[in-house]
Design an enzyme around this catalytic site. Structure first.
Site, PDB file in Angstrom:
ATOM      1  N   LYS A 148      42.479 -34.902  -1.472  1.00  0.00           N
ATOM      2  CA  LYS A 148      41.966 -34.817  -2.825  1.00  0.00           C
ATOM      3  C   LYS A 148      40.525 -35.332  -2.839  1.00  0.00           C
ATOM      4  O   LYS A 148      40.163 -36.059  -1.916  1.00  0.00           O
ATOM      5  CB  LYS A 148      42.852 -35.622  -3.765  1.00  0.00           C
ATOM      6  CG  LYS A 148      42.623 -37.146  -3.679  1.00  0.00           C
ATOM      7  CD  LYS A 148      43.202 -37.869  -4.854  1.00  0.00           C
ATOM      8  CE  LYS A 148      42.404 -39.073  -5.192  1.00  0.00           C
ATOM      9  NZ  LYS A 148      42.847 -39.953  -6.188  1.00  0.00           N
ATOM     10  N   ASP A 177      48.859 -35.188  -1.893  1.00  0.00           N
ATOM     11  CA  ASP A 177      48.806 -36.165  -2.969  1.00  0.00           C
ATOM     12  C   ASP A 177      49.677 -37.309  -2.457  1.00  0.00           C
ATOM     13  O   ASP A 177      50.901 -37.192  -2.424  1.00  0.00           O
ATOM     14  CB  ASP A 177      49.383 -35.602  -4.269  1.00  0.00           C
ATOM     15  CG  ASP A 177      49.305 -36.617  -5.393  1.00  0.00           C
ATOM     16  OD1 ASP A 177      49.395 -37.830  -5.111  1.00  0.00           O
ATOM     17  OD2 ASP A 177      49.144 -36.220  -6.557  1.00  0.00           O
ATOM     18  N   HIS A 178      49.032 -38.393  -2.005  1.00  0.00           N
ATOM     19  CA  HIS A 178      49.824 -39.372  -1.244  1.00  0.00           C
ATOM     20  C   HIS A 178      50.894 -40.045  -2.103  1.00  0.00           C
ATOM     21  O   HIS A 178      51.833 -40.633  -1.577  1.00  0.00           O
ATOM     22  CB  HIS A 178      48.921 -40.403  -0.558  1.00  0.00           C
ATOM     23  CG  HIS A 178      48.255 -41.350  -1.484  1.00  0.00           C
ATOM     24  ND1 HIS A 178      47.018 -41.113  -2.005  1.00  0.00           N
ATOM     25  CD2 HIS A 178      48.660 -42.537  -1.990  1.00  0.00           C
ATOM     26  CE1 HIS A 178      46.688 -42.106  -2.790  1.00  0.00           C
ATOM     27  NE2 HIS A 178      47.663 -42.996  -2.806  1.00  0.00           N
ATOM     28  N   LYS A 182      55.435 -41.389  -1.297  1.00  0.00           N
ATOM     29  CA  LYS A 182      56.035 -42.720  -1.480  1.00  0.00           C
ATOM     30  C   LYS A 182      57.558 -42.609  -1.483  1.00  0.00           C
ATOM     31  O   LYS A 182      58.128 -41.676  -2.047  1.00  0.00           O
ATOM     32  CB  LYS A 182      55.570 -43.329  -2.812  1.00  0.00           C
ATOM     33  CG  LYS A 182      54.134 -43.807  -2.774  1.00  0.00           C
ATOM     34  CD  LYS A 182      53.748 -44.438  -4.101  1.00  0.00           C
ATOM     35  CE  LYS A 182      52.309 -44.861  -4.082  1.00  0.00           C
ATOM     36  NZ  LYS A 182      52.065 -46.026  -3.229  1.00  0.00           N
ATOM     37  N   GLU A 216      45.668 -50.578 -11.774  1.00  0.00           N
ATOM     38  CA  GLU A 216      45.035 -51.261 -10.647  1.00  0.00           C
ATOM     39  C   GLU A 216      44.312 -52.486 -11.180  1.00  0.00           C
ATOM     40  O   GLU A 216      43.769 -52.451 -12.288  1.00  0.00           O
ATOM     41  CB  GLU A 216      44.040 -50.337  -9.963  1.00  0.00           C
ATOM     42  CG  GLU A 216      44.685 -49.150  -9.285  1.00  0.00           C
ATOM     43  CD  GLU A 216      43.649 -48.169  -8.776  1.00  0.00           C
ATOM     44  OE1 GLU A 216      43.114 -48.402  -7.692  1.00  0.00           O
ATOM     45  OE2 GLU A 216      43.359 -47.202  -9.484  1.00  0.00           O
ATOM     46  N   ASP A 235      40.389 -38.407 -11.285  1.00  0.00           N
ATOM     47  CA  ASP A 235      40.761 -39.111 -10.054  1.00  0.00           C
ATOM     48  C   ASP A 235      42.269 -39.416  -9.995  1.00  0.00           C
ATOM     49  O   ASP A 235      42.840 -39.421  -8.920  1.00  0.00           O
ATOM     50  CB  ASP A 235      39.968 -40.425  -9.959  1.00  0.00           C
ATOM     51  CG  ASP A 235      40.186 -41.126  -8.632  1.00  0.00           C
ATOM     52  OD1 ASP A 235      40.045 -40.455  -7.588  1.00  0.00           O
ATOM     53  OD2 ASP A 235      40.505 -42.333  -8.619  1.00  0.00           O
ATOM     54  N   HIS A 240      47.904 -37.587  -9.472  1.00  0.00           N
ATOM     55  CA  HIS A 240      49.031 -38.504  -9.251  1.00  0.00           C
ATOM     56  C   HIS A 240      49.967 -38.596 -10.460  1.00  0.00           C
ATOM     57  O   HIS A 240      51.180 -38.460 -10.338  1.00  0.00           O
ATOM     58  CB  HIS A 240      48.533 -39.909  -8.928  1.00  0.00           C
ATOM     59  CG  HIS A 240      47.618 -39.972  -7.741  1.00  0.00           C
ATOM     60  ND1 HIS A 240      47.815 -39.214  -6.623  1.00  0.00           N
ATOM     61  CD2 HIS A 240      46.507 -40.701  -7.515  1.00  0.00           C
ATOM     62  CE1 HIS A 240      46.850 -39.480  -5.749  1.00  0.00           C
ATOM     63  NE2 HIS A 240      46.049 -40.375  -6.271  1.00  0.00           N
TER      64      HIS A 240
HETATM   65  P1  NAD Z   1      33.529 -40.773   4.411  1.00  0.00           P
HETATM   66  O1  NAD Z   1      32.219 -40.442   3.784  1.00  0.00           O
HETATM   67  O2  NAD Z   1      33.826 -42.184   4.744  1.00  0.00           O
HETATM   68  O3  NAD Z   1      33.675 -39.942   5.756  1.00  0.00           O
HETATM   69  C1  NAD Z   1      33.280 -38.606   5.852  1.00  0.00           C
HETATM   70  C2  NAD Z   1      33.577 -38.086   7.246  1.00  0.00           C
HETATM   71  O4  NAD Z   1      33.201 -36.711   7.269  1.00  0.00           O
HETATM   72  C3  NAD Z   1      32.800 -38.759   8.366  1.00  0.00           C
HETATM   73  O5  NAD Z   1      33.636 -38.839   9.490  1.00  0.00           O
HETATM   74  C4  NAD Z   1      31.666 -37.803   8.636  1.00  0.00           C
HETATM   75  O6  NAD Z   1      31.179 -37.833   9.970  1.00  0.00           O
HETATM   76  C5  NAD Z   1      32.333 -36.482   8.390  1.00  0.00           C
HETATM   77  N1  NAD Z   1      31.358 -35.452   8.018  1.00  0.00           N
HETATM   78  C6  NAD Z   1      30.522 -35.433   6.964  1.00  0.00           C
HETATM   79  N2  NAD Z   1      29.762 -34.318   6.997  1.00  0.00           N
HETATM   80  C7  NAD Z   1      30.126 -33.619   8.089  1.00  0.00           C
HETATM   81  C8  NAD Z   1      29.725 -32.395   8.671  1.00  0.00           C
HETATM   82  N3  NAD Z   1      28.766 -31.630   8.116  1.00  0.00           N
HETATM   83  N4  NAD Z   1      30.339 -31.998   9.790  1.00  0.00           N
HETATM   84  C9  NAD Z   1      31.311 -32.715  10.362  1.00  0.00           C
HETATM   85  N5  NAD Z   1      31.732 -33.894   9.858  1.00  0.00           N
HETATM   86  C10 NAD Z   1      31.152 -34.330   8.749  1.00  0.00           C
HETATM   87  O7  NAD Z   1      34.628 -40.130   3.458  1.00  0.00           O
HETATM   88  P2  NAD Z   1      36.147 -40.633   3.246  1.00  0.00           P
HETATM   89  O8  NAD Z   1      36.140 -41.736   2.256  1.00  0.00           O
HETATM   90  O9  NAD Z   1      36.801 -40.844   4.556  1.00  0.00           O
HETATM   91  O10 NAD Z   1      36.789 -39.385   2.499  1.00  0.00           O
HETATM   92  C11 NAD Z   1      37.168 -38.200   3.169  1.00  0.00           C
HETATM   93  C12 NAD Z   1      37.902 -37.309   2.166  1.00  0.00           C
HETATM   94  O11 NAD Z   1      39.076 -37.965   1.733  1.00  0.00           O
HETATM   95  C13 NAD Z   1      37.103 -37.003   0.903  1.00  0.00           C
HETATM   96  O12 NAD Z   1      37.454 -35.724   0.446  1.00  0.00           O
HETATM   97  C14 NAD Z   1      37.619 -38.045  -0.084  1.00  0.00           C
HETATM   98  O13 NAD Z   1      37.496 -37.630  -1.410  1.00  0.00           O
HETATM   99  C15 NAD Z   1      39.083 -38.087   0.329  1.00  0.00           C
HETATM  100  N6  NAD Z   1      39.741 -39.340  -0.040  1.00  0.00           N
HETATM  101  C16 NAD Z   1      39.251 -40.536   0.377  1.00  0.00           C
HETATM  102  C17 NAD Z   1      39.908 -41.700   0.019  1.00  0.00           C
HETATM  103  C18 NAD Z   1      39.420 -43.033   0.492  1.00  0.00           C
HETATM  104  O14 NAD Z   1      40.008 -44.038   0.093  1.00  0.00           O
HETATM  105  N7  NAD Z   1      38.388 -43.109   1.275  1.00  0.00           N
HETATM  106  C19 NAD Z   1      41.059 -41.652  -0.771  1.00  0.00           C
HETATM  107  C20 NAD Z   1      41.541 -40.400  -1.170  1.00  0.00           C
HETATM  108  C21 NAD Z   1      40.875 -39.251  -0.792  1.00  0.00           C
END
Ligand code: NAD
Length: 484
Positions: A148, A177-178, A182, A216, A235, A240
């Protein structure tokens, strides 16, 4: 209680975004725990893929550090950790270019399950799908997992679905959708459809209303930039909370099979009435002590994004006509506590007279911090002094009821990733479900924008803005206390 672990078939799992925050905190520790549990067969492998230029050895060091930080207990099994790290490799690539893709195609083995986890921003989903196709990795048996947010409105969700559908069929697409992973959420289906006790009462004749709370205690933290563009509605509510609403309200599927379950969930979303503006409340948290207010935290002094949303929903079908569903979610609230409460009607006549007070049964499905189910039952207060009634909980906190091992059940990501490998889509959102959910939330968000409506401030550590309390009070009801 000893849980049975059935190893899955050998797989190659590519984690795009394998150096990102989500991979570090959730995906890689989850994979390690499944490896430790013996579920990840002998030859399965995990391939990190991201932009950072590093070799496999450096990536193993990166993953070791992530697991040590986010699951120190699991990481203390150093022999298992070393063995797991031996299953990892890494490919530096650019989702939008050609660099690295030949190497990845060479790393991924044919003749085994191939899964590709898109743990990157949705702006890259289409590029990744296209490259997987171009480099011969999008065969009919491969599968992709997408994180998401799946779009920010109906139009963008449709565009994402179209982009993925060019190279993958719906049965290959796993939209995560984590919340659906659960333990208690699945137990909700077991409780509803495995017992004769509840289902006959599960309708507007016996249920007064349903409350869903996902609260939260923390603020937006380090994800301020993303959050300020999304807000609580996009969000949390659109995905969720709506998923929880679907599972609570859906008709019994004919069988526990992915499309049977998802067909029923979709019918619920489609039966939702549009929400009138006075049935939605938005809020934004204020500063408390040394904790900054929302606008300061997201570095946008004029932000009108909501960190809290509450609404009253109606499902127009035979089962639920007349039973309101109250949903709320927010940050910096009193506690971290998520639950679904099914509040039954009072008995039609009290034989004990007015002095006995008013009582009703409440079935509470607790999602976090502790997962469990509680049923409030009315009994006589023990002792002399006549017939006084009190409500007591029949409590089934899983960790207590099922023994200490039950606390070790897989977390949501562990279960969901293994479901991807097993090819079971029951706990993943189908494309039409996601689109229907946006079709319901879009007009609410558009209404705020058209009316230039600002969110109401609320005190950090409270239960949200006053109008949220009024949403219930004016119906003669009240929210349950936010507590673990
Ligand atoms: P982040 O910014 O920490 O990491 C992004 C990753 O994508 C990195 O590994 C980066 O190298 C890679 N990346 C970016 N551009 C790239 C490209 N052009 N080619 C190849 N790799 C590329 O992001 P995140 O927080 O890990 O989130 C990742 C996804 O998960 C997003 O869609 C975010 O919305 C979703 N998400 C994150 C969380 C969280 O808690 N972090 C929770 C739910 C959903």
């Amino acid at each position: 209680m000893v849980s049975r672990v059935i190893p899955v078939d050998p797989f190659d799992l590519v984690v795009f975004g394998g150096t990102g925050d989500l991979a570090r905190r959730k995906i890689l520790p989850a994979l390690f725990r499944r490896f430790q549990a013996g579920q990840m067969g002998d030859s399965s492998r995990v391939i990190g893929a991201a932009r950072s230029d590093m070799d496999a050895e450096a990536y193993r060091g990166f993953v070791r550090a992530a697991i040590e930080e986010f699951d120190p207990q699991a990481a203390s099994d150093s022999a298992a950790l070393e063995e797991f790290l031996g299953r990892l490799s890494y490919v530096a690539l650019d989702a939008k270019g050609t660099a690295g893709w030949d190497k990845l195609a060479g790393e991924v083995s044919a003749g085994r399950i191939r899964a590709f986890y898109f743990s990157v921003g949705p702006g890259l989903f289409g590029d990744l799908a296209q490259r997987l196709h171009d480099y011969g990795m999008a065969d009919h048996d491969s599968r992709i997992v997408v994180e998401k947010p799946f779009g920010r409105d109906l139009a963008s969700a449709r565009a994402l679905n179209r982009g993925l559908a060019q190279h993958f069929q719906e049965h290959q697409i796993y939209r995560i959708d984590h919340y659906l992973g659960k333990e208690t959420v699945q137990n909700l289906m077991a409780v509803r459809f495995g017992n004769m006790l509840f289902e006959p009462l599960w309708n507007s004749q016996y249920v007064d209303h349903i409350q869903i709370t996902v609260a939260e205690s923390v603020g937006v933290g380090g994800r301020g930039d993303y959050y300020d563009r999304a807000g609580a509605m996009r969000d949390m509510m659109q995905n969720h909370l709506m998923q929880l609403l679907c599972l609570i309200a859906m008709e019994p599927p004919a069988k526990f099979d992915p499309d049977a379950v998802r067909d029923e969930k979709l019918k619920v979303i489609r039966a939702l009435d549009p929400v009138a503006p006075d049935n939605v409340v938005r809020g934004q948290y204020q500063a408390e002590g040394d904790k900054p207010d929302y606008c300061t935290q997201v570095e946008n002094p004029d932000s009108r994004t909501e960190s809290f949303v509450a609404l009253k929903a109606h499902i127009s079908n035979w089962r639920w006509a007349g039973t309101p569903f109250y949903l709320r979610t927010g940050k910096r609230l009193k506690d971290r506590a998520s639950e679904i409460a099914v509040v039954f009607k009072e008995a039609p006549h009290s034989i004990f007279g007015a002095g006995a007070g008013r009582h009703r049964n409440i079935l509470t499905i607790k999602l976090q911090p502790n997962e469990g189910i509680e049923l409030g039952v009315t009994i006589k207060e023990p002792g002399p002094g006549g017939m006084r009634l009190i409500d007591v909980p029949l409590d089934m906190t899983f960790a207590e009821a099922l023994g200490p091992d039950s606390a070790d059940f897989p977390d949501a990501y562990e279960r969901l990733i293994m479901d991807v490998i097993r090819g079971n889509q029951t706990l993943f959102m189908r494309g039409d479900e996601v689109e229907a959910a946006w079709a319901w939330t879009d007009p609410i968000i558009e209404g705020w924008e058209e009316r230039s409506e600002a969110p109401q401030p609320y005190a950090s550590g409270s239960a949200g803005p006053d109008d949220s309390l009024m949403l219930m009070h004016r119906d003669g009801r009240r929210w349950r206390e936010i507590k673990p």
